[in-house]
Design a protein around this motif. Structure first.
Motif, PDB file in Angstrom:
ATOM      1  N   THR A 278       0.825  -1.217   0.000  1.00 61.60           N
ATOM      2  CA  THR A 278       0.000   0.000   0.000  1.00 61.60           C
ATOM      3  C   THR A 278       0.857   1.264   0.000  1.00 61.60           C
ATOM      4  OG1 THR A 278      -0.214  -0.331   2.375  1.00 61.60           O
ATOM      5  CG2 THR A 278      -2.108  -0.917   1.020  1.00 61.60           C
ATOM      6  N   ASP A 279       2.086   1.142   0.458  1.00 61.38           N
ATOM      7  CA  ASP A 279       2.980   2.303   0.403  1.00 61.38           C
ATOM      8  C   ASP A 279       3.397   2.522  -1.053  1.00 61.38           C
ATOM      9  OD1 ASP A 279       4.893   4.309   1.336  1.00 61.38           O
ATOM     10  OD2 ASP A 279       6.388   2.837   0.693  1.00 61.38           O
ATOM     11  N   PRO A 280       3.008   3.658  -1.657  1.00 63.09           N
ATOM     12  CA  PRO A 280       3.251   3.855  -3.097  1.00 63.09           C
ATOM     13  C   PRO A 280       4.732   3.838  -3.450  1.00 63.09           C
ATOM     14  CG  PRO A 280       1.764   5.553  -2.233  1.00 63.09           C
ATOM     15  CD  PRO A 280       2.293   4.805  -1.051  1.00 63.09           C
ATOM     16  N   GLY A 281       5.582   4.349  -2.556  1.00 68.10           N
ATOM     17  CA  GLY A 281       7.014   4.361  -2.845  1.00 68.10           C
ATOM     18  C   GLY A 281       7.552   2.953  -3.038  1.00 68.10           C
ATOM     19  N   ARG A 282       7.161   2.086  -2.134  1.00 67.67           N
ATOM     20  CA  ARG A 282       7.641   0.702  -2.221  1.00 67.67           C
ATOM     21  C   ARG A 282       7.010  -0.014  -3.404  1.00 67.67           C
ATOM     22  NH1 ARG A 282       7.263  -2.124   3.453  1.00 67.67           N
ATOM     23  NH2 ARG A 282       8.604  -3.619   2.392  1.00 67.67           N
ATOM     24  N   ALA A 283       5.757   0.297  -3.667  1.00 66.81           N
ATOM     25  CA  ALA A 283       5.084  -0.331  -4.804  1.00 66.81           C
ATOM     26  C   ALA A 283       5.758   0.065  -6.119  1.00 66.81           C
ATOM     27  CB  ALA A 283       3.611   0.068  -4.819  1.00 66.81           C
ATOM     28  N   LEU A 284       6.085   1.343  -6.242  1.00 62.45           N
ATOM     29  CA  LEU A 284       6.743   1.810  -7.468  1.00 62.45           C
ATOM     30  C   LEU A 284       8.119   1.178  -7.625  1.00 62.45           C
ATOM     31  CD1 LEU A 284       5.849   5.605  -7.630  1.00 62.45           C
ATOM     32  CD2 LEU A 284       5.085   3.780  -9.157  1.00 62.45           C
ATOM     33  N   GLU A 285       8.799   1.040  -6.493  1.00 64.15           N
ATOM     34  CA  GLU A 285      10.121   0.427  -6.517  1.00 64.15           C
ATOM     35  C   GLU A 285      10.025  -1.014  -7.042  1.00 64.15           C
ATOM     36  OE1 GLU A 285      13.374  -0.636  -3.146  1.00 64.15           O
ATOM     37  OE2 GLU A 285      12.110   1.099  -2.776  1.00 64.15           O
ATOM     38  N   PHE A 286       9.000  -1.708  -6.585  1.00 60.62           N
ATOM     39  CA  PHE A 286       8.805  -3.089  -7.038  1.00 60.62           C
ATOM     40  C   PHE A 286       8.549  -3.130  -8.551  1.00 60.62           C
ATOM     41  CE2 PHE A 286       6.274  -6.752  -8.182  1.00 60.62           C
ATOM     42  CZ  PHE A 286       6.925  -7.793  -7.536  1.00 60.62           C
ATOM     43  N   LEU A 287       7.634  -2.262  -9.011  1.00 58.53           N
ATOM     44  CA  LEU A 287       7.298  -2.253 -10.442  1.00 58.53           C
ATOM     45  C   LEU A 287       8.535  -1.968 -11.288  1.00 58.53           C
ATOM     46  CD1 LEU A 287       3.910  -0.311 -10.490  1.00 58.53           C
ATOM     47  CD2 LEU A 287       4.265  -2.771 -10.758  1.00 58.53           C
TER      48      LEU A 287
END
Lengths: 337, 149
Positions: A278-287
């Motif tokens: 849910t943390d967008p920073g971590r999600a973007l990092e994953f993508l």
């Protein structure tokens, strides 16, 4: 405002009366004689609270899907025609739904595109239905529910792919389907939550089957869209498949290079529901780490509401990447220009 | 390159490698019936005993459901993870440019052909005594391998 194409909006046949004008005399009579109200469709697949509203006509679709953030949309009408075992009836209903999609939506609003509904377990009939239509009608994809009687790589489904390739349609797998086989790999679940949570594994099985049976070699121009599948599982299964291919490629000698190469070129996934932190920073990092953004097509899945995580995440993307996910990937994928 | 006599052809069964030790290297020598091949017996993947694997036909496919084999070409399949290597060039199937195992030239000939190792040390002269000699015909063929130092 840069354009936004919503790749998964669910319009819904409001009842048999809506498609009656496109049904033959015989089936109109039969439905009356049998007091049959049609397949349960989306109302059967989802518990009532999951779907916020039923998008049964153009006005409802415009209000729900074209009034922001998206300004154009791909309609996937899940009517559950594969639940019907009668070969003539499932084909008849599919054809009627497609005619209704064309008249009610596509002919009326050029911001809309749609996936074709087909009698998927009768592939020859499905192919004939596909050949009734062209991209000029506004159709860009063939909708196939992800649960099927046998895995979709099987050659019995190839007439569908051949017809889709001829017409320039993508193949779109979406949550749903009735097969007589359990909707999880381990057996029959007792609850909706199990079926939904196991959904990604069904997509995985279909994807592996399509690769192994030679879908990407036999139909070199054909594209495969996975809708409502989630996305985080893809890199791990690609890694495993590549690794196994080095060992067992003799079983599938028509697959001549790492399967991940074909899949990255020929597979796209819609964003909603997005199975990311849910943390967008971590999600973007994953993508970014998994190089997934080039494969993503924005979708809302309206009127099936999942919360705003996906929109929040896309909002946080750098502008150039955001434009790709929101529109450019889809433009290229579906040839919207 | 040093040439080594590995013994008679009859000592090499068809279709599977015989592992030999030459100059400290473990090498798999394969008799396919029509010719001989040799590969270093170490898989570049994880060091497995490559040549203890199966000798496979050269399988390709033009389209799903079609299977074709090329006569005279073979693949060695590592017993550990199934990676395949061209028996002739040592190149791997999936990554021929970068993943490869060392191949060695193998020839078949009469035993009379001496190897460098078998040659008499230089400087020796024939002596005054001669034993009675009998003509011996060598009918068996021998397998020779060339291994670089």
């Amino acid at each position: 405002m840069s354009p936004v194409f919503d790749c998964d909006v669910h319009c819904d046949v409001p009842g048999l009366e809506a498609i009656a004008p496109y049904l033959s005399r015989h089936w109109r009579d039969r439905f009356g004689e049998n007091r049959w109200a049609g397949p349960a469709g989306i109302g059967h697949v989802y518990p009532p609270a999951v779907v916020s509203e039923r998008l049964g006509d153009l006005e409802a679709v415009r209000a729900a899907a074209l009034s922001g953030p998206a300004d154009r949309a791909l309609l996937n009408c899940y009517y559950g025609v594969e639940m019907i075992r009668h070969p003539d009836l499932t084909a008849e209903l599919s054809a009627a739904v497609n005619s209704w999609l064309r008249e009610e939506f596509l002919a009326a609003d050029d911001r809309l595109r749609a996936s074709l509904v087909v009698p998927v377990e009768y592939p020859e009939a499905a192919a004939a239905e596909i050949r009734r239509w062209s991209r000029e009608d506004g159709f860009v994809q063939v909708l196939m529910p992800v649960v099927s009687q046998t895995t979709y790589g099987n050659r019995r489904y190839w007439p569908i792919y051949r017809a889709a390739a001829e017409r320039g349609f993508a193949i779109g797998l979406h949550f749903g389907g009735v097969s007589g086989a359990p909707p999880t790999a381990s057996g029959w679940p007792d609850s909706y939550i199990e079926e939904v949570a196991a959904n990604a594994s069904v997509f995985q099985g279909q994807l592996l089957s399509l690769v192994a049976e030679g879908f990407f070699q036999e139909f070199p121009g054909l594209r495969l869209t996975l809708m409502e599948s989630g996305v985080t599982w893809l890199p791990t299964i690609l890694w495993r498949f590549d690794k196994m291919w080095k060992s067992y490629r003799r079983e599938i000698p028509w697959v001549k290079r790492l399967p991940s190469i074909d899949l990255r070129e020929r597979v796209r996934l819609t964003t909603q529901p997005l199975d990311l932190p849910t943390d967008p920073g971590r999600a973007l990092e994953f993508l970014e780490t998994m190089e997934l953004e080039p494969l993503l097509l924005y979708s809302s899945d309206r009127p099936h509401l999942h919360g705003a995580d996906c929109e929040v995440l896309i909002e946080r993307m750098p502008a150039e990447r955001r434009a790709k996910v929101l529109y450019e990937n889809a433009e290229q994928w579906y040839g919207l220009a | 390159m040093a040439r080594h006599n590995l013994g008679p052809v009859s000592g090499f069964p068809l279709g599977a490698a015989r592992i030999v030790e030459v100059e400290g290297r473990s090498i798999g020598v394969v008799n396919t019936g029509d010719r001989f091949f040799a590969l270093r017996n170490v898989c570049p993947h994880q060091g497995g005993p490559l040549c203890r694997g199966r000798v496979m036909g050269w399988l390709e496919s033009e389209r799903p459901g079609a299977y074709s084999y090329t006569e005279g070409r073979y693949l060695m399949e590592c017993p550990w993870h199934g990676w395949e290597f061209d028996l002739e060039t040592g190149q791997s199937w999936f990554d021929p440019a970068k993943t490869r195992v060392k191949p060695y030239p193998v020839t078949v000939g009469g035993a009379a052909e001496p190897s460098a190792e078998d040659a008499e040390p230089s400087g020796r002269q024939p002596g005054p005594y001669t034993a009675e000699a009998y003509a011996v015909a060598v009918e068996e063929q021998y397998v020779f391998i060339e291994v670089g130092r």
